[in-house]
Motif scaffolding. Structure first.
Motif, PDB file in Angstrom:
ATOM      1  N   VAL A 140       0.280   6.675 -11.735  1.00  0.00           N
ATOM      2  CA  VAL A 140      -0.157   7.989 -11.284  1.00  0.00           C
ATOM      3  C   VAL A 140       0.973   8.976 -11.546  1.00  0.00           C
ATOM      4  O   VAL A 140       2.090   8.802 -11.064  1.00  0.00           O
ATOM      5  CB  VAL A 140      -0.533   7.974  -9.788  1.00  0.00           C
ATOM      6  CG1 VAL A 140      -0.883   9.379  -9.323  1.00  0.00           C
ATOM      7  CG2 VAL A 140      -1.679   7.012  -9.538  1.00  0.00           C
TER       8      VAL A 140
ATOM      9  N   GLU B 207       2.147  12.704 -11.017  1.00  0.00           N
ATOM     10  CA  GLU B 207       1.913  13.897 -10.196  1.00  0.00           C
ATOM     11  C   GLU B 207       2.331  15.124 -11.001  1.00  0.00           C
ATOM     12  O   GLU B 207       3.487  15.260 -11.377  1.00  0.00           O
ATOM     13  CB  GLU B 207       2.710  13.794  -8.895  1.00  0.00           C
ATOM     14  CG  GLU B 207       2.436  14.891  -7.922  1.00  0.00           C
ATOM     15  CD  GLU B 207       0.986  14.953  -7.492  1.00  0.00           C
ATOM     16  OE1 GLU B 207       0.348  15.990  -7.785  1.00  0.00           O
ATOM     17  OE2 GLU B 207       0.503  14.001  -6.864  1.00  0.00           O
TER      18      GLU B 207
ATOM     19  N   LYS C 256      -4.903  17.492 -16.236  1.00  0.00           N
ATOM     20  CA  LYS C 256      -5.223  16.366 -15.366  1.00  0.00           C
ATOM     21  C   LYS C 256      -6.350  15.546 -15.980  1.00  0.00           C
ATOM     22  O   LYS C 256      -7.234  16.071 -16.654  1.00  0.00           O
ATOM     23  CB  LYS C 256      -5.628  16.872 -13.985  1.00  0.00           C
ATOM     24  CG  LYS C 256      -4.497  17.566 -13.265  1.00  0.00           C
ATOM     25  CD  LYS C 256      -4.950  18.136 -11.945  1.00  0.00           C
ATOM     26  CE  LYS C 256      -3.789  18.882 -11.292  1.00  0.00           C
ATOM     27  NZ  LYS C 256      -4.186  19.508 -10.036  1.00  0.00           N
TER      28      LYS C 256
ATOM     29  N   LYS D 233      -2.621  13.687 -11.996  1.00  0.00           N
ATOM     30  CA  LYS D 233      -3.253  14.343 -10.842  1.00  0.00           C
ATOM     31  C   LYS D 233      -2.627  15.691 -10.616  1.00  0.00           C
ATOM     32  O   LYS D 233      -1.469  15.897 -10.766  1.00  0.00           O
ATOM     33  CB  LYS D 233      -3.069  13.490  -9.589  1.00  0.00           C
ATOM     34  CG  LYS D 233      -3.922  12.259  -9.594  1.00  0.00           C
ATOM     35  CD  LYS D 233      -3.820  11.607  -8.237  1.00  0.00           C
ATOM     36  CE  LYS D 233      -4.882  10.544  -8.087  1.00  0.00           C
ATOM     37  NZ  LYS D 233      -4.938   9.990  -6.765  1.00  0.00           N
TER      38      LYS D 233
END
Length: 139
Positions: free
Chosen positions: A39, A41, A112, A139
């Motif tokens: 993931v 950010e 994203k 994300k």
């Protein structure tokens, strides 16, 4: 004398036959990352200050399950973008390092989405494609 000539003839034949033999091996059937996703950010206010201060890239673990004669080389082949991603932008930013470790910049232009990466691993005489081997989730 005849034995020496015969020996030299046999050695020449044996030596010339060895040039067509492929060196080593490569087995990628069990190649995988653990974990197989990361993931990323994109909102830097949610990232540790230390990472931001050092402009530290996002980095995957090394790939496991690879068997083969060293050195093994890894290269980016392609990426599929889903959930709003842009594969062209992502492809320009991804870097593949030794042991299959991938690096993605902290500050990215990619939107994203999910990015599913395919890699190629090779050594002197063999290569294998590792389809959809890792997923980056921006994300």
């Amino acid at each position: 004398m005849k034995q020496t000539i015969l020996f030299l003839f046999v050695m020449v034949l044996a030596f010339s036959a060895c040039h067509d033999v492929k060196i080593g091996y490569l087995k990628a059937d069990n190649a995988e990352y653990y974990p197989d996703s990361l993931v990323v950010e994109t909102d830097l206010s949610k990232v540790s200050q230390n990472k931001v201060d050092n402009d530290a890239p996002w980095v995957t673990n090394t790939i496991s399950g690879m068997l083969g004669t060293e050195p093994l080389s890894y290269e980016f082949v392609s990426v599929r973008a889903i959930d709003g991603g842009d594969a062209d932008i992502f492809a320009k930013e991804i870097v593949v390092r030794g042991s299959g470790r991938m690096q993605f910049p902290l500050r990215t232009e990619a939107p994203k989405g999910r990015y599913i990466v395919t890699l190629k691993v090779s050594n002197e005489d063999y290569s294998a494609i590792l389809p959809d081997v890792f997923t980056f989730i921006l994300k």
